[in-house]
Write an enzyme that holds these catalytic residues in place. Structure first.
Site, PDB file in Angstrom:
ATOM      1  N   SER A  33       0.897  -0.979   0.014  1.00  0.00           N
ATOM      2  CA  SER A  33       0.033   0.035   0.212  1.00  0.00           C
ATOM      3  C   SER A  33       0.972   1.377  -0.119  1.00  0.00           C
ATOM      4  O   SER A  33       0.265   2.167  -0.004  1.00  0.00           O
ATOM      5  CB  SER A  33      -0.887  -0.222   1.288  1.00  0.00           C
ATOM      6  OG  SER A  33      -1.830  -1.120   1.148  1.00  0.00           O
TER       7      SER A  33
ATOM      8  N   ILE B 261       2.372   2.737   2.582  1.00  0.00           N
ATOM      9  CA  ILE B 261       1.835   3.647   3.689  1.00  0.00           C
ATOM     10  C   ILE B 261       3.210   3.657   4.617  1.00  0.00           C
ATOM     11  O   ILE B 261       3.898   2.971   4.939  1.00  0.00           O
ATOM     12  CB  ILE B 261       0.806   3.057   4.807  1.00  0.00           C
ATOM     13  CG1 ILE B 261      -0.102   2.493   3.641  1.00  0.00           C
ATOM     14  CG2 ILE B 261       0.512   4.086   5.725  1.00  0.00           C
ATOM     15  CD1 ILE B 261      -1.209   3.854   3.053  1.00  0.00           C
TER      16      ILE B 261
ATOM     17  N   HIS C  40       3.689   4.493   8.090  1.00  0.00           N
ATOM     18  CA  HIS C  40       2.713   4.537   9.322  1.00  0.00           C
ATOM     19  C   HIS C  40       2.908   5.590  10.560  1.00  0.00           C
ATOM     20  O   HIS C  40       4.137   6.125  10.307  1.00  0.00           O
ATOM     21  CB  HIS C  40       2.585   3.135   9.725  1.00  0.00           C
ATOM     22  CG  HIS C  40       1.941   2.030   8.958  1.00  0.00           C
ATOM     23  ND1 HIS C  40       0.684   1.971   8.903  1.00  0.00           N
ATOM     24  CD2 HIS C  40       2.449   1.145   8.125  1.00  0.00           C
ATOM     25  CE1 HIS C  40       0.304   1.041   7.930  1.00  0.00           C
ATOM     26  NE2 HIS C  40       1.173   0.555   7.476  1.00  0.00           N
TER      27      HIS C  40
ATOM     28  N   ARG D 240       2.296 -10.727   2.262  1.00  0.00           N
ATOM     29  CA  ARG D 240       3.001 -10.254   3.246  1.00  0.00           C
ATOM     30  C   ARG D 240       3.730 -11.568   3.745  1.00  0.00           C
ATOM     31  O   ARG D 240       2.859 -12.591   3.907  1.00  0.00           O
ATOM     32  CB  ARG D 240       2.098  -9.813   4.236  1.00  0.00           C
ATOM     33  CG  ARG D 240       1.210  -8.750   3.998  1.00  0.00           C
ATOM     34  CD  ARG D 240       0.065  -8.516   4.886  1.00  0.00           C
ATOM     35  NE  ARG D 240      -1.026  -7.464   4.692  1.00  0.00           N
ATOM     36  CZ  ARG D 240      -2.022  -7.763   4.122  1.00  0.00           C
ATOM     37  NH1 ARG D 240      -2.371  -8.951   3.581  1.00  0.00           N
ATOM     38  NH2 ARG D 240      -2.866  -6.756   3.748  1.00  0.00           N
TER      39      ARG D 240
ATOM     40  N   SER E 101       3.841  -5.538   7.251  1.00  0.00           N
ATOM     41  CA  SER E 101       3.411  -4.059   7.737  1.00  0.00           C
ATOM     42  C   SER E 101       3.752  -4.199   9.291  1.00  0.00           C
ATOM     43  O   SER E 101       3.568  -4.923  10.042  1.00  0.00           O
ATOM     44  CB  SER E 101       2.052  -4.141   7.620  1.00  0.00           C
ATOM     45  OG  SER E 101       1.587  -2.563   7.916  1.00  0.00           O
TER      46      SER E 101
ATOM     47  N   CYS F 226       4.386   7.406 -23.229  1.00  0.00           N
ATOM     48  CA  CYS F 226       3.013   7.067 -22.590  1.00  0.00           C
ATOM     49  C   CYS F 226       2.348   8.271 -22.295  1.00  0.00           C
ATOM     50  O   CYS F 226       2.387   9.042 -21.591  1.00  0.00           O
ATOM     51  CB  CYS F 226       3.633   6.235 -21.116  1.00  0.00           C
ATOM     52  SG  CYS F 226       2.112   6.253 -19.726  1.00  0.00           S
TER      53      CYS F 226
ATOM     54  N   CYS G  92      -0.786   8.567 -21.186  1.00  0.00           N
ATOM     55  CA  CYS G  92      -1.383   8.812 -19.843  1.00  0.00           C
ATOM     56  C   CYS G  92      -0.669   9.324 -18.632  1.00  0.00           C
ATOM     57  O   CYS G  92      -1.243   9.977 -18.053  1.00  0.00           O
ATOM     58  CB  CYS G  92      -2.231   7.354 -19.466  1.00  0.00           C
ATOM     59  SG  CYS G  92      -3.168   6.321 -20.513  1.00  0.00           S
TER      60      CYS G  92
ATOM     61  N   CYS H 265      -4.782   3.420 -19.767  1.00  0.00           N
ATOM     62  CA  CYS H 265      -4.784   2.639 -20.915  1.00  0.00           C
ATOM     63  C   CYS H 265      -3.980   1.431 -20.648  1.00  0.00           C
ATOM     64  O   CYS H 265      -4.238   0.539 -21.391  1.00  0.00           O
ATOM     65  CB  CYS H 265      -4.664   3.334 -22.204  1.00  0.00           C
ATOM     66  SG  CYS H 265      -2.704   3.025 -22.605  1.00  0.00           S
TER      67      CYS H 265
END
Lengths: 489, 414
Positions: A48, A50, A52, A313, A340, A403, A405, A438
């Site tokens: 993710s 993150i 923390h 994980r 995590s 690219c 996009c 795309c």
């Protein structure tokens, strides 16, 4: 190949990369061994992202302590390594008084951990911090020191810095045999071998296997899968902070994440799987993720999905990191069970491992030539018009958009390939080309051509991410066409 | 930064962009065409099959032949900028225009009195239809596969399953068979094919390729390369139920629809039509931004290039009127009624004959197209067969439109 090193770090994910870079500050010969064809291709590429906020875990756990220390190291790392990072803050949203009780205990834990700026919020405060939140929110937690990064870009930068300071990266080196001659470990991958005085096991999902190969501690890494959905840049649901639900016993729950590159991400699930290589997504979890995300932010829409993916994980039954000098084998350091908040903790893990190595007798003499900084990568999507115009004058490749996009130019693709990212996924994670809406529909063949031109690899040998992940099956004329239909011509 | 002042900037050198540019140049305007590929003709170049041009050139051509015809019509005075990408549209103290990136000339600021958007469309992909399973190599959109085979000379894989019976998917089923790959089947979620009937016959039936209607791919297997896919009948549970089967294959081609490519349009704040995913346009094909027009697949996805070219000609006329300061006569809005997904344009001009393109929502034999002002039918025609994959055309006469000026027209299929 029969090279001898002071330290061999096994695994070029975020843990191994951070350790290798930390060790590159000293006069040491360090090898970074990776089984895949590029770095960050395992656990570290699918998570993710993150950073923390220091309240999810108790300070009595190793991961809790390293999370807090790691969190504070990211500003300096960003200055040195220029990866996408934003301390956007984290919110936990509670929807009942029971959930609010849990939030209060997380708050107390955060205070005890000395998490910076942590704040208990009522519903008005929560909605002021994030107007897109479900208006049923009763309160929550705000952790302003939390943030987001692009995890693979962080790993690429750590490795680039490590290489600049003398670390040797050896890819497609899947350790399958280990022995010991005198004071040196012999480490083999097929018929290739190296020697090392110290070994750091940062092999992620396969740390148990590596530990066993060396005759060190026996333990089992339990894979826990997480599925995520990536949404379009224009998605209405894009929040300004990371939004967490109240955590369950096994996971921090499914989040709505504003990624460091401006997209929205939903997930992850947390599911025990028997298979470490299972990164499949399922219809059932698609529905769970969207149900959960809409509870946090009602404007989440399936129409904005760009892609989905899953990561695994590497967990241990104790649910904590296992970072220690082996009690069974000499000069063997375990850095296992790094789930995590492993990404957040990684720079602190590197420090911790450095200290363990020192205590275990490794002499650490500072290298006066150590340079913590790497060159920032020029990316036209981050530059203003005048700067792009100057860049194109210097190198016309910046004026050719490959690219569309994500606005990635030919020069940026060439830069990635020259830095060793010679697969489609390698180029994707380094440059973002193929990562937009795309999903490579327009740019894939152009990237294939650039990789081939730069490396000399024929197009039909280029892969998505190594091994058998070939892009094309052959050239016209390669297949027998006898009996292939009776079509009118 | 360089500056280029012209009358009209055309974005995209595919069929629609070239056609509108040719017409505008013929009218005497100074026109520039900006194209991000280094060739002209857009997607036509990779469509090496025939079937193009029956309406527009009155003969059957291949895609590249069709493109060549258009290129042959380009007047010398036209300024072409290939290998150039529009970064954004702008409207500032220097007027309407665009910022264009190119390796040869760096950044150029185009200033023009009008802009024609002709960026075409892009393919929907795996993420858009979220097929569960692993993420190996070997999953391609049909258009990308077509590019690999027809332009680059590479075959994506040997054992192929195709998702979606759209035209590109059908054409690729035949193309892959011709280069020696085995096409195991085509899987279509709808109970009816979504491509043209002639393509079902010529690309599937002639090659004995099974078409599984009301089926979906429910899982992709394989870690490095696709190994197999699971195919299931459509059910409300969306799960693998009775009737599911597995096909071993190394390639999955997706032909699951096209989306007008309107990133520039949206960023510029132009009002969008959610039914077409293209901009809203008036009877002249002008968007909500005065001076900015749209035609071809960027406006709505067409079945045939011939229709896109016809629309581009109308667009050029609209630009001409705008530049000459001729305001359209006040007509009214045109909206989609029963069984019509969309109708373009969404307004009419009682000052001339008006042509509309509409997309049916149903499959039906012996149906009727009816255009009404209130309860009065001002236009009607019998349609022997309608289906969503075949666009319907309707041309309303000036006289019919004059009579209902000011009223809303509703288009329905019954």
């Amino acid at each position: 190949m029969q090279d001898s090193f002071d330290v061999a770090v096994i695994g070029a994910g975020v843990t191994g990369a951070a350790i290798a870079r930390r060790l590159s500050e000293y006069k040491l010969d360090v090898a970074l061994l990776e089984k895949e064809c590029d770095v960050s291709f395992g656990v570290s590429k699918a998570n993710s992202g993150i950073i923390h906020g220091g309240f999810h875990h108790s300070g009595s756990t190793l991961k809790g302590r390293l999370e807090i220390r790691g969190n504070r190291m990211f500003d300096q790392l960003e200055n040195e390594l220029h990866f996408p990072f934003r301390r956007c803050g984290i919110l936990i949203a509670a929807f009942s008084t029971e959930e609010m009780k849990q939030v209060e205990s997380l708050y107390a834990q955060g205070v005890a951990n000395q998490a910076i700026g942590i704040e208990l919020c009522n519903s008005d405060r929560m909605l002021a911090l994030e107007p897109k939140l479900n208006h049923d929110v009763v309160g929550g937690l705000h952790a302003p020191s939390g943030g987001i990064i692009e995890p693979y870009r962080f790993v690429f930068a750590l490795v680039e810095s490590a290489l600049k300071n003398g670390v040797r990266l050896i890819t497609e080196f899947e350790v399958d045999r280990a022995g010991r001659t005198g004071d040196l470990y012999d480490i083999y991958a097929g018929d290739r071998g190296i020697k090392a005085r110290y070994v750091v096991n940062a092999a992620g999902l396969f740390a148990d296997k590596v530990s066993k190969l060396f005759g060190a501690e026996e333990y089992t890494i339990i894979p826990r899968k997480g599925e995520e959905y990536l949404m379009d840049r224009e998605a209405a649901a894009l929040p300004s902070r990371v939004i967490f639900p109240v955590p369950s016993r096994v996971s921090k729950g499914m989040l709505v994440i504003p990624t460091a590159e401006g997209t929205t991400m939903l997930g992850p699930t947390a599911e025990q799987t028997g298979d470490k290589t299972d990164v499949s997504t399922s219809e059932e979890n698609f529905e769970r993720i969207f149900y959960s995300a809409r509870r946090l932010i009602p404007s989440v829409s399936e129409r904005d999905i760009i892609t989905s993916f899953a990561g695994v994980r590497p967990t241990l039954p104790e649910n904590d990191f296992f970072i220690a000098v082996s009690e069974r084998r000499p000069h063997f350091i375990q850095a296992a069970g790094i789930q995590s908040p492993g990404l957040t903790a990684s720079p602190a893990i590197a420090d911790y491992v450095k200290d363990l190595l020192k205590r275990d007798g490794l002499v650490l003499e500072e290298d006066p030539h150590y340079d913590p900084e790497i060159e920032p990568v020029q990316r036209i999507r981050n530059l203003d018009i005048e700067a792009i115009d100057r860049l194109i004058e210097r190198d016309p490749g910046y004026g050719e958009i490959i690219c569309r996009c994500e606005s990635v130019s030919r020069a940026e693709i060439i830069d990635a390939v020259r830095k060793g990212h010679t697969t489609l996924d390698g180029v994707k994670f380094y440059t973002r080309a193929q990562m937009g809406r795309c999903q490579g529909g327009f740019c894939t063949f152009r990237i294939l051509k650039i990789i081939s031109e730069e490396t000399g690899i024929p197009i039909d040998r280029i892969t998505k991410r190594g091994r058998g992940s070939y892009i094309v099956g052959g050239r016209i004329g390669d297949f027998d066409v006898a009996g292939a239909g009776t079509g009118r011509v | 930064m360089k500056i280029r002042r012209i009358d009209v900037l055309v974005i995209g050198a595919g069929a629609s962009g070239l056609t509108s540019a040719i017409k505008l140049a013929e009218m005497g305007y100074e026109v520039s065409v900006v194209e991000r590929e280094n060739t002209l003709g857009g997607i036509l170049n990779q469509c090496i099959h025939s079937g193009f041009g029956l309406h527009y050139f009155n003969e059957e051509l291949t895609g590249p032949e069709f493109a060549d015809r258009l290129i042959g019509l380009l007047p010398d005075a036209l300024y072409l900028a290939p290998n150039a990408t529009v970064d954004r549209l702008i409207d500032d103290e220097n007027g309407l225009g665009a910022l264009v990136f190119s390796p040869e000339s760096g950044i150029t600021r185009y200033s023009s009195r009008a802009i024609v958007l002709a960026m075409g469309c892009r393919e929907r992909n795996r993420g858009n239809i979220h097929i569960p399973g692993s993420r190996p190599s070997g999953v391609y959109t049909a258009g990308l596969a077509q590019r690999l085979v027809n332009i680059e000379g590479y075959i994506p894989g040997k054992d192929v399953v195709i998702v979606g019976s759209g035209d590109i998917g059908l054409i690729m089923a035949r193309r892959m068979s011709w280069v020696g790959a085995k096409v195991h089947c085509v899987v279509e979620i709808q109970p009816y094919p979504s491509g043209l009937t002639r393509n079902i016959v010529q690309c599937l039936n002639d090659f004995n390729i099974p078409l599984h209607l009301s089926h979906v791919v429910t899982k992709i297997n394989g870690n490095d390369r696709v190994q197999s896919v699971e195919i299931s009948p459509v059910s409300r549970e969306k799960e693998r139920g009775p009737g599911s089967f597995t096909v071993e294959c190394d390639t999955l081609l997706l032909s699951v629809g096209l989306v007008p490519e309107n990133e520039l349009t949206r960023k510029f704040g132009i009002a969008m039509n959610h039914e077409t995913s293209g901009p809203k346009v008036d009877s002249r094909l002008m968007t909500s931004k005065p001076g900015v027009f749209a035609c071809g697949n960027v406006l709505h996805v067409h079945d045939l290039v011939d229709y896109a070219c016809e629309e581009a000609e109308r667009c050029a006329k609209g630009v001409d009127e705008f530049l000459r300061g001729v305001a359209p006569e006040t007509g009214g809005p045109v909206v989609s009624g029963a069984n019509v997904r969309y109708v373009v344009p969404g307004a009419y001009n009682p000052g001339s004959d008006n042509r509309f393109y509409l997309r049916p929502m149903i499959v039906k034999n012996k149906s009727r197209l009816s255009v009404r002002a209130g309860e009065v039918e001002i236009y009607g025609k019998n349609l022997p067969h309608v289906q969503p994959s075949e666009m319907v055309e309707a041309t309303l006469s000036k006289d019919a439109l004059k009579a209902c000026s000011g009223q809303t027209l509703e288009v329905r299929i019954e």
